[in-house]
Design an enzyme around this catalytic site. Structure first.
Site, PDB file in Angstrom:
ATOM      1  N   GLU A 231       0.875  -1.172   0.000  1.00 34.04           N
ATOM      2  CA  GLU A 231       0.000   0.000   0.000  1.00 34.04           C
ATOM      3  C   GLU A 231       0.906   1.213   0.000  1.00 34.04           C
ATOM      4  O   GLU A 231       1.568   1.513   1.003  1.00 34.04           O
ATOM      5  CB  GLU A 231      -0.917   0.034   1.216  1.00 34.04           C
ATOM      6  CG  GLU A 231      -1.897   1.204   1.121  1.00 34.04           C
ATOM      7  CD  GLU A 231      -2.596   1.519   2.429  1.00 34.04           C
ATOM      8  OE1 GLU A 231      -2.869   2.723   2.660  1.00 34.04           O
ATOM      9  OE2 GLU A 231      -2.856   0.589   3.203  1.00 34.04           O
ATOM     10  N   CYS A 265      -2.535   8.676   2.983  1.00 32.32           N
ATOM     11  CA  CYS A 265      -2.331   8.206   1.609  1.00 32.32           C
ATOM     12  C   CYS A 265      -3.597   8.358   0.787  1.00 32.32           C
ATOM     13  O   CYS A 265      -3.529   8.477  -0.437  1.00 32.32           O
ATOM     14  CB  CYS A 265      -1.860   6.754   1.606  1.00 32.32           C
ATOM     15  SG  CYS A 265      -2.957   5.638   2.502  1.00 32.32           S
TER      16      CYS A 265
END
Length: 462
Positions: A231, A265
């Site tokens: 990720e 993010c």
């Protein structure tokens, strides 16, 4: 080379935590313990694993106030919001526990006379989780809980900025009676982290971090034929259609852009607004952002804390200054936020207009309290701009027409698509990205697939 890590608090620049780095012998002992423990843990029933894991979640939540205070000082989350991560941890952990029985159930095949056939999901072995500082509990539990529930053992390496987070998770599992060696943590240098990935006893790597960090993982495990969940970064867009509820869109996107000082993010970093509502949206957005209070994270009235370190603030300031030099308009006066000061991690929020994709602020991950707002003439222009990115983690559309919104979502290159919300992980849905936002999947039933392997049983009747 130092044999310790020091956590410099962004609140006041003090050393908040110091820990010794693990030695080579302690690393190998940890690995050996994980391998030995997994042989027994994989044979336990799923309901037995669930019982222990539920106790661990309860033990973790019981320390909510202490954990919130430590989080505030380690990475700068305002204390008024810090406890929310404990609630999120509980939600995700309990969701993954509850879906384990079904997710891990054998796959049955159609009847075939004279044969029995099924596919069993078996654990991989030992999972190495590398977690970041920005959402240190949420990102970690995404992989830790399903890995343990699937019958794996876990070794956690947390960020040097948030070492107490690893210790708090271990404390909760220990209090719950998790067998020794099923969950362990190590404080590691970058070099030791890479070397551990290359250890033959590590069967999977779950990494959350930067694109450069993801490249490091792929190089470290090259030739080992093991899986990795990555990720990575994001430059997540939102599109405000002409029919959107503007008040709701402003409230949601500004929170998505500035919560956690923009250090997410999947935070909103660029917004495209239809020309018919552009001026109204910008005016309301600027008015709202001016109401934020930049301050020390331990002040209960602070709504915008410092970014994680002074160097990060400097990177963000440079990105903004460059955009202004290229013609962008800054709507926030830093003088209205007295704590904003060069050389410190305290940084005023910023809303930029007259931006375009020639500017880094609209294409390069900022990871700070800045958002660019660009006017568009049509849905198609918005789609093209939203897709014009090396990243693809989430994307949001604000509209009253769900059918049109879904049609736009079908054309967007993203892992998660939202309508009328953003910056949220639903544990029932797969968390995944495309392009440089990474690969693999956590959360949902699908999150169990990468943490197990299929084993086929084919029995002929005698």
């Amino acid at each position: 080379m130092s044999n310790s890590i020091k956590t410099i608090s962004p609140v006041d620049g003090s050393v908040y935590v110091e820990r010794e780095l693990a030695s080579n012998s302690s690393i190998q002992n940890t690995v050996n313990q994980a391998v030995d423990s997994q042989k027994l843990w994989r044979s336990t029933l799923i309901r037995e694993r669930a019982a222990v894991c539920k106790k661990a979640v309860a033990a973790f939540v019981a320390k909510k106030d202490d954990i919130a205070r430590e989080l505030c000082w380690q990475m700068g989350r305002p204390i008024c919001y810090a406890a929310g991560e404990v609630s999120g941890f509980e939600e995700r952990a309990c969701a993954m526990i509850s879906m384990a029985e079904e997710a891990l159930a054998p796959v049955q095949t159609p009847d075939k006379p004279g044969f029995q056939r099924w596919i069993k999901r078996v654990p991989l072995g030992t999972v190495f989780v590398v977690a970041p500082w920005n959402y240190p509990f949420l990102t970690a539990i995404n992989a830790i809980m399903p890995a343990i529930m699937a019958g794996n053992t876990v070794i956690l390496k947390h960020s040097a900025q948030t070492p107490l987070c690893a210790e708090r998770i271990a404390e909760a599992f220990n209090k719950a009676g998790l067998p020794k060696g099923v969950f362990q943590y190590l404080h590691l240098s970058h070099q030791s982290t890479e070397e551990l990935m290359q250890n033959d006893s590590i069967d999977y790597v779950a990494f959350t971090g930067s694109v450069a960090g993801g490249e490091m993982v792929e190089k470290a495990i090259a030739g080992r034929f093991i899986g990795a969940g990555l990720e990575l970064g994001g430059k997540d867009p939102a599109y405000i259609r002409a029919d959107a509820d503007i008040d709701q869109a402003v409230e949601v996107t500004m929170d998505g852009a500035f919560f956690n000082s923009g250090q997410s993010c999947c935070g909103i970093e660029r917004i495209y607004v239809h020309k018919d509502v552009y001026d109204r949206f910008v005016d309301k957005a600027v008015t709202l952002v001016k109401q934020y209070k930049l301050g020390r994270s331990d002040d209960p009235e602070t709504t915008l804390g410092p970014v994680v370190r002074a160097t990060a603030a400097e990177f963000i300031r440079n990105q903004v200054s460059e955009a202004i030099a290229q013609g962008a308009t800054a709507h926030i006066d830093a003088n209205d936020f007295p704590l904003d000061s060069p050389g410190t991690p305290y940084l005023a929020p910023q809303v930029l207009t007259n931006v375009d994709h020639s500017m880094r602020v609209m294409t390069e991950e900022t990871f700070g309290p800045v958002v660019g707002i660009q006017k568009v003439l049509s849905d198609q222009e918005a789609i093209e701009l939203m897709n014009d990115s090396e990243f693809g983690l989430t994307a949001s559309v604000f509209t009253r027409d769900t059918d049109v919104g879904v049609a736009i979502g079908e054309e967007l290159e993203t892992g998660t698509f939202f309508i009328n919300r953003c910056d949220y992980l639903d544990p029932a849905l797969a968390w995944t990205g495309v392009k440089n936002s990474g690969r693999g999947c956590t959360l949902s039933r699908l999150g169990y697939e990468s943490l197990t392997r299929p084993k086929s049983f084919h029995i002929k009747a005698t």
